[in-house]
Enzyme design. Structure first.
Site, short mmCIF file in Angstrom:
data_model
loop_
_atom_site.label_atom_id
_atom_site.label_comp_id
_atom_site.label_asym_id
_atom_site.label_seq_id
_atom_site.Cartn_x
_atom_site.Cartn_y
_atom_site.Cartn_z
N LYS A 1 0.57 -1.19 -0.27
CA LYS A 1 0.13 -0.11 0.29
C LYS A 1 0.75 1.61 0.02
CE LYS A 1 -4.28 1.70 1.90
NZ LYS A 1 -5.32 1.56 2.84
N GLU B 1 -18.84 -4.70 10.92
CA GLU B 1 -19.55 -3.84 12.32
C GLU B 1 -21.24 -4.60 12.67
OE1 GLU B 1 -17.60 -1.42 8.87
OE2 GLU B 1 -18.55 -3.48 9.23
N ARG C 1 -24.89 -0.92 8.79
CA ARG C 1 -24.31 -2.35 8.36
C ARG C 1 -25.27 -3.22 9.36
NH1 ARG C 1 -18.97 -4.36 5.36
NH2 ARG C 1 -20.52 -3.89 2.88
#
Length: 621
Positions: A282, A367, A395
């Site tokens: 990344k 979540e 969610r």
């Protein structure tokens, strides 16, 4: 010398460029991304890490006939460049400009609108199934990050994938990061795949993985043997995927575009699902992003030479206030614990994690689990503060309702980035939380107007015996006015100024915006009653009754969807009780809100200080 990037102006132009020149093209794209995002802001680190991966996919696929479904989609900038949109990057994430995420309305090459994690396999599987029903030969590839695999939806999709009796490729883009560093057993499993020592049983493992692949299995093996990396670090059994009925290959170097092109090309000929594990870095190619990928995951405009944000300032944000307050409260209350879903930095809980590591829980991108986990802690006498962005709480609707509110458990929900968040657009605007929380029995909702009130709200929530939500916006915290700093009265709104005829109630961050309108009105010698809603549920009906006695008009301003919102609750109360009071609600109508600067968005949807000012003048007439 002409740049390779100049030759790419529409989909599939990349096929005109010789494969051996792809590394040079990758560098040109990185330079373009760093230069562009430094001016507009955006998701930089994730895109820098996926350049070669995207080039390899575009070299073997044909657009728009073939489809890539990007998980989250914040790594799709190179895909946008390769599909003819590089000239639109000067308006990246601006109002009426190009989105930072895939959008079907932008291009036929964007197959699915994304923005939240763990969705790509499910969506791509649906597209593949549709192709099968339509006898459409188009290829479908799902790209998912290793962090997204912790999402239950991704695991549900993997469970379904093996039933597909045709080619279906999943690219596991593994950079050991979501926004922050990944946690949990799945992350540990992938670590073992990255560094495991299977070379003693290499022959047996290799045959077990590749003998399942008719015709092309030996060719893949030969290609992989020719790579410069030691074979023991390239291919492993991947038993988790194989046990699910999905052939696993990897890990392979996600920055070796020629190796990936060869493997992807062969993988697309296989008549069953396959996972290709691609290892990337990344922030690849920009030292500041590689060193601090979390900072450059989503960043404001910055100086390319130093990596520092431009005009960043040192002002405290609401997230900073929450972080500081919860650490202080935990010093004297050992029952306080904190939970987040893969975002300790973004939600301000990194400081708590450092100070109280045994009382901090990062559950990964999960979540739903986070909320029910908090409910379990609350059922045993703990005081869980769970901090998640407003748009991601969507969610966990069922878990908040069923596992927390139904049992009236004292879980403390911190809704960070409530209201308009700006440049991330429709998928990230935190405008629905008031509506879905208001419908839940036993839920209490607070919208603090400023720094002091946020601290008071957190302290109140720590001792509150029941579900309670505190919502605050992204960005610099509002300090408030000195004369406004009155005592925090539970379940009561706060009258900031008294006036006549028209009363104005503002919700949370809209108090600051409405304050500007009130000051403009005072310059015109127009004095309205100005109220800070503070408690959105339960409704302060006493305050509304008092306003009805002395005013003919009531304006409610909230940076949230109108349907089911605070203003609608007031309207219903006034109608049911036949109050002699007209109620006007200034909120977001039944629509999604695109990307753009928050100020520009407020002006477009009619929630700026000037709109509030004009509304009062119209009523006065």
């Amino acid at each position: 010398m002409s740049k390779l990037l100049d030759q790419i102006n529409q989909p599939n132009d990349i096929k005109k460029i010789p494969l051996e020149e792809y590394p040079l093209l990758a560098q040109e794209i990185r330079d373009f991304l760093i230069d562009s995002v430094s001016r507009t802001g955006g998701h930089l680190a994730s895109n820098l890490g996926a350049v070669e991966l995207t080039l390899a996919l575009h070299s073997v696929l044909t657009f728009p006939e073939d489809k890539i479904v990007w998980d989250v989609g914040h790594q799709a900038y190179t895909h946008k460049i390769l599909t003819g949109r590089k000239e639109q990057f000067d308006q990246l994430r601006q109002l009426d400009g190009m989105s930072g995420f895939p959008k079907r309305h932008e291009s036929d090459c964007d197959s699915f609108d994304t923005g939240h994690s763990s969705t790509s396999i499910s969506a791509a599987l649906g597209i593949a199934a549709a192709n099968q029903l339509d006898k459409n030969p188009g290829k479908v590839v799902a790209v998912i990050g290793d962090g997204a695999l912790t999402g239950g939806m991704a695991l549900e999709a993997l469970n379904h994938v093996a039933s597909l009796k045709r080619n279906f490729v999943i690219i596991l883009n593994d950079n050991n990061m979501s926004i922050s560093k990944n946690v949990g057993s799945l992350s540990n499993y992938l670590n073992k795949l990255r560094v495991g020592e299977h070379y003693n049983d290499f022959k047996n493992d290799l045959e077990e993985s590749l003998n399942k692949i008719p015709k092309v299995g030996n060719r893949i093996l030969k290609r992989m043997k020719r790579t410069k990396d030691n074979i023991r670090n390239i291919i492993f059994q991947g038993s988790l995927f194989n046990d699910l009925g999905i052939t696993y290959i990897g890990p392979i170097d996600g920055h070796d575009v020629m190796q990936m092109e060869a493997i992807f090309n062969d993988a697309l000929k296989i008549d069953h699902p396959i996972v290709i594990h691609v290892k990337t870095i990344k922030g690849k190619g920009y030292k500041y992003a590689e060193k601090n990928p979390s900072k450059f995951h989503g960043i404001n405009p910055f100086d390319k030479k130093t990596g520092e944000e431009i005009n960043a300032g040192n002002a405290m944000t609401y997230t900073d206030i929450f972080s500081k307050t919860i650490v202080e409260l935990a010093k004297t209350d050992e029952k306080i614990v904190t939970i987040t879903a893969a975002m300790p930095d973004g939600t301000g809980l990194s400081a708590f994690a450092k100070k109280y590591p045994d009382r901090f829980f990062d559950v990964g991108i999960a979540e739903e689990h986070a909320v029910t986990f908090a409910a379990g802690l609350a059922s045993r006498g703990y005081k869980p503060f769970i901090s998640i962005y407003s748009s991601f709480y969507q969610r966990a609707y069922d878990q908040i309702l069923h596992d927390v509110c139904l049992q009236n458990l004292p879980v403390k929900f911190i809704f960070d980035r409530a209201g308009l968040v700006g440049k991330d657009g429709e998928t990230h605007q935190g405008i629905f939380d008031i509506s879905f929380l208001s419908a839940m029995p036993n839920m209490t909702i607070i919208a603090p107007k400023d720094t002091k009130e946020l601290v008071d709200a957190i302290r109140y929530a720590a001792e509150f015996d029941g579900p309670i939500a505190i919502r605050f916006s992204r960005g610099t915290a509002y300090a408030g006015l000195i004369e406004e700093q009155k005592d925090f009265v539970p379940k009561k709104s706060q009258i900031l100024r008294t006036g006549e005829k028209v009363a104005l109630i503002a919700v949370g961050n809209m108090v600051e915006e409405a304050q500007k309108a009130v000051e403009l009105l005072q310059e015109k010698d127009i004095h309205v009653t100005f109220v800070n809603a503070r408690f959105l549920k339960p409704l302060d009906t006493d305050c509304i009754d008092r306003l009805a006695e002395k005013h003919s008009h009531l304006i409610i301003v909230e940076e949230a969807i109108k349907k089911g919102g605070y203003g609608e609750s007031v309207e219903i109360y006034a109608a049911e009780n036949q109050l002699d009071l007209s109620v006007d609600v200034m909120a977001i109508n039944d629509s999604f809100v695109e990307q753009g600067e928050v100020r520009a968005l407020r002006e477009k949807i009619g929630l700026s200080d000037k709109d509030i000012y004009k509304k009062v003048l119209d009523l006065m007439k």
